[in-house]
Design a protein around this motif. Structure first.
Motif, PDB file in Angstrom:
ATOM      1  N   LYS A   1       0.836  -1.194   0.000  1.00 29.72           N
ATOM      2  CA  LYS A   1       0.000   0.000   0.000  1.00 29.72           C
ATOM      3  C   LYS A   1       0.879   1.255   0.000  1.00 29.72           C
ATOM      4  CE  LYS A   1      -3.087  -2.879   2.622  1.00 29.72           C
ATOM      5  NZ  LYS A   1      -2.222  -4.054   2.327  1.00 29.72           N
ATOM      6  N   THR A   2       0.327   2.344  -0.466  1.00 28.00           N
ATOM      7  CA  THR A   2       1.082   3.599  -0.544  1.00 28.00           C
ATOM      8  C   THR A   2       0.420   4.648   0.333  1.00 28.00           C
ATOM      9  OG1 THR A   2       1.704   3.108  -2.829  1.00 28.00           O
ATOM     10  CG2 THR A   2       1.997   5.372  -2.084  1.00 28.00           C
ATOM     11  N   CYS A   3       1.192   5.195   1.258  1.00 29.28           N
ATOM     12  CA  CYS A   3       0.715   6.246   2.150  1.00 29.28           C
ATOM     13  C   CYS A   3       0.576   7.554   1.360  1.00 29.28           C
ATOM     14  CB  CYS A   3       1.700   6.412   3.304  1.00 29.28           C
ATOM     15  SG  CYS A   3       1.315   7.768   4.446  1.00 29.28           S
ATOM     16  N   ARG A   4      -0.177   8.491   1.883  1.00 24.76           N
ATOM     17  CA  ARG A   4      -0.326   9.800   1.235  1.00 24.76           C
ATOM     18  C   ARG A   4       0.997  10.539   1.157  1.00 24.76           C
ATOM     19  NH1 ARG A   4      -5.842  11.711   0.950  1.00 24.76           N
ATOM     20  NH2 ARG A   4      -5.072  13.859   0.889  1.00 24.76           N
ATOM     21  N   CYS A   5       1.960  10.173   2.002  1.00 25.99           N
ATOM     22  CA  CYS A   5       3.279  10.800   1.965  1.00 25.99           C
ATOM     23  C   CYS A   5       4.173  10.195   0.895  1.00 25.99           C
ATOM     24  CB  CYS A   5       3.968  10.687   3.327  1.00 25.99           C
ATOM     25  SG  CYS A   5       4.531   9.012   3.743  1.00 25.99           S
ATOM     26  N   GLY A   6       3.702   9.091   0.286  1.00 28.58           N
ATOM     27  CA  GLY A   6       4.473   8.447  -0.769  1.00 28.58           C
ATOM     28  C   GLY A   6       5.216   7.214  -0.331  1.00 28.58           C
ATOM     29  N   SER A   7       5.291   6.962   0.967  1.00 30.24           N
ATOM     30  CA  SER A   7       5.999   5.794   1.476  1.00 30.24           C
ATOM     31  C   SER A   7       5.116   4.550   1.403  1.00 30.24           C
ATOM     32  CB  SER A   7       6.437   6.025   2.926  1.00 30.24           C
ATOM     33  OG  SER A   7       7.354   7.107   3.003  1.00 30.24           O
ATOM     34  N   ALA A   8       5.754   3.400   1.362  1.00 28.95           N
ATOM     35  CA  ALA A   8       5.037   2.130   1.269  1.00 28.95           C
ATOM     36  C   ALA A   8       4.759   1.575   2.652  1.00 28.95           C
ATOM     37  CB  ALA A   8       5.852   1.135   0.466  1.00 28.95           C
ATOM     38  N   CYS A   9       3.716   0.761   2.729  1.00 34.16           N
ATOM     39  CA  CYS A   9       3.438   0.006   3.951  1.00 34.16           C
ATOM     40  C   CYS A   9       2.846  -1.332   3.545  1.00 34.16           C
ATOM     41  CB  CYS A   9       2.516   0.765   4.903  1.00 34.16           C
ATOM     42  SG  CYS A   9       1.096   1.551   4.120  1.00 34.16           S
ATOM     43  N   LEU A  10       3.202  -2.361   4.278  1.00 36.74           N
ATOM     44  CA  LEU A  10       2.808  -3.718   3.893  1.00 36.74           C
ATOM     45  C   LEU A  10       1.604  -4.191   4.709  1.00 36.74           C
ATOM     46  CD1 LEU A  10       3.933  -5.824   1.854  1.00 36.74           C
ATOM     47  CD2 LEU A  10       5.030  -6.938   3.787  1.00 36.74           C
ATOM     48  N   SER A  11       1.828  -4.572   5.951  1.00 36.77           N
ATOM     49  CA  SER A  11       0.740  -5.085   6.796  1.00 36.77           C
ATOM     50  C   SER A  11       0.520  -4.223   8.035  1.00 36.77           C
ATOM     51  CB  SER A  11       1.031  -6.525   7.222  1.00 36.77           C
ATOM     52  OG  SER A  11       2.271  -6.605   7.920  1.00 36.77           O
ATOM     53  N   SER A  12       1.284  -3.162   8.178  1.00 36.60           N
ATOM     54  CA  SER A  12       1.148  -2.259   9.321  1.00 36.60           C
ATOM     55  C   SER A  12       0.763  -0.884   8.779  1.00 36.60           C
ATOM     56  CB  SER A  12       2.463  -2.185  10.098  1.00 36.60           C
ATOM     57  OG  SER A  12       2.326  -1.370  11.235  1.00 36.60           O
ATOM     58  N   PHE A  13      -0.508  -0.482   9.010  1.00 34.26           N
ATOM     59  CA  PHE A  13      -1.006   0.750   8.396  1.00 34.26           C
ATOM     60  C   PHE A  13      -2.283   1.205   9.114  1.00 34.26           C
ATOM     61  CE2 PHE A  13      -2.649  -2.961   6.178  1.00 34.26           C
ATOM     62  CZ  PHE A  13      -4.016  -2.748   6.222  1.00 34.26           C
ATOM     63  N   ILE A  14      -2.728   2.403   8.748  1.00 35.77           N
ATOM     64  CA  ILE A  14      -4.030   2.924   9.153  1.00 35.77           C
ATOM     65  C   ILE A  14      -4.832   3.149   7.882  1.00 35.77           C
ATOM     66  CG2 ILE A  14      -5.258   4.824  10.263  1.00 35.77           C
ATOM     67  CD1 ILE A  14      -2.804   5.274  11.998  1.00 35.77           C
TER      68      ILE A  14
END
Length: 385
Positions: free
Chosen positions: A322-335
């Protein structure tokens, strides 16, 4: 090679029109060769007459030409006619003189050919309302097909060999009994050739992750299925211009939907949920696991990976990161939250999503940290304060 002889040129199309082309033979020079300066242009037969000194060229089939010239040579040498590969001098069949068939339309079961094969020259084939439960293997051998219409049948599964039709541009599977679209087809030759895909009126609940490898798609129809979600990387379909997914079961759209650039979009009749950014789905784990840190670093720094380096399940997880609004990626830890998007941001023409005249739809949004979510929340509260 040149030969002076009496030549009479007949059109093979005249018999199909009920005409006879019997004319007078003319003195001509018959030449066999290649055009000047075209070494790889193939073999041509050229007929020059007094009226047409420039000559008319006819491209020759090399294999048939070799057989024909071999028979002429043996006859010239005076060989026994009993051993010559001679053909009987009988009227030609329609298939010998007609132009190769490129289009065939069958709209009833009684007209479906059972004992004879389809012409290998077909480029457009339609077999609708034939109650087909599967795709005929004879159809899968038509390598020149560009348009295949199998709508209004009872097809439940698609064979992987359908992907061998390397020139297929349009595939119509409207009104069948499909429950899935194979990921293997998305990884086949269709990913470059296929431009139109109609899967409407089937029973498909989800499309595979590999679906977004069909990069040549221009028009996609998914109406009247049971879709619960669209592919998370649908924004990779850069050439897509027409998308319809009306009357499905979509509660929201994937975040990558924002990257589409459409001319026409129809999402009418989906049970879209009401976005509420103040009620997040928190899957954030602090501190981050080593796997999460490594996965984020791999995606953020574009580190090459593959099944020869990582287990296949990890490769699939990285592909759907997944891609955060800041542009960074996240896999299974996110909001995760849903936000409202006006569909005119991605499409020039939008069919209303409901009977109230709305053109807004909920889109998933992800945050890689509490800091990113807090920043978004502050801006959201200020704008709605």
């Amino acid at each position: 090679m040149r030969l002076q002889c009496e030549v009479e040129v007949l059109s093979r199309l005249l018999p199909t029109c009920g005409l006879r082309g019997r004319g007078r033979a003319a003195r001509a020079l018959l030449s066999l060769g290649r055009p000047p300066g075209a070494a790889g242009a193939g073999v041509y037969l050229m007929v020059c007459t007094a009226r047409d000194r420039g000559g008319a060229r006819y491209k020759a089939n090399v294999i048939n030409l070799k057989t024909f010239l071999s028979a002429v040579r043996l006859a010239h040498q005076g060989n026994d006619t009993g051993v010559l590969p001679l053909s009987p001098l009988v009227p030609a069949k329609n298939s010998d003189v007609e132009k190769p068939k490129t289009k065939m339309i069958i709209t009833s079961r009684r007209d479906y050919p059972l004992t004879k094969s389809f012409p290998f020259s077909l480029e457009h084939l339609q077999t609708s309302y034939c109650k087909l439960a599967r795709i005929d293997s004879r159809v899968l051998s038509l390598r020149r097909l560009r348009k295949l219409d199998l709508s209004h049948n009872h097809i439940k599964q698609l064979p992987a060999t359908l992907g061998d039709l390397a020139f297929l541009q349009e595939l119509d599977l409207h009104d069948n009994h499909l429950e899935a679209f194979s990921g293997a087809l998305c990884s086949s030759g269709l990913q470059k050739s296929l431009q139109l895909l109609d899967l409407s009126q089937n029973q498909i609940q989800a499309l595979p992750l590999e679906f977004c490898q069909l990069r040549g798609l221009v028009q996609l129809r998914l109406d009247d299925n049971a879709l619960l979600r669209l592919p998370c990387r649908i924004g990779q379909l850069r050439r897509l211009r027409f998308l319809s997914a009306a009357r499905n079961k979509l509660p929201f759209l994937p975040w990558d939907f924002r990257n589409l650039s459409l001319e026409n979009l129809d999402l009418f009749g989906n049970p879209f949920e009401q976005p509420n950014p103040l009620v997040p789905n928190i899957q954030l784990k602090i501190p981050l696991s080593l796997l999460e840190c490594a996965a984020r670093a791999t995606v953020n720094h574009r580190i090459p990976y593959g099944c020869h380096l990582l287990p296949s399940h990890l490769c699939k997880d990285l592909e759907v990161a997944k891609t955060c609004r800041c542009g960074s990626a996240c896999l299974s830890s996110f909001i995760q939250i849903t936000v409202t998007m006006n569909l005119h941001h991605v499409a020039h023409t939008v069919v209303l999503v409901d009977n109230m005249g709305g053109t807004d739809a909920p889109v998933l949004c992800y945050f890689c940290s509490l800091h990113c979510y807090s920043q978004f929340l502050d801006r959201h509260l200020q704008s709605h304060g």
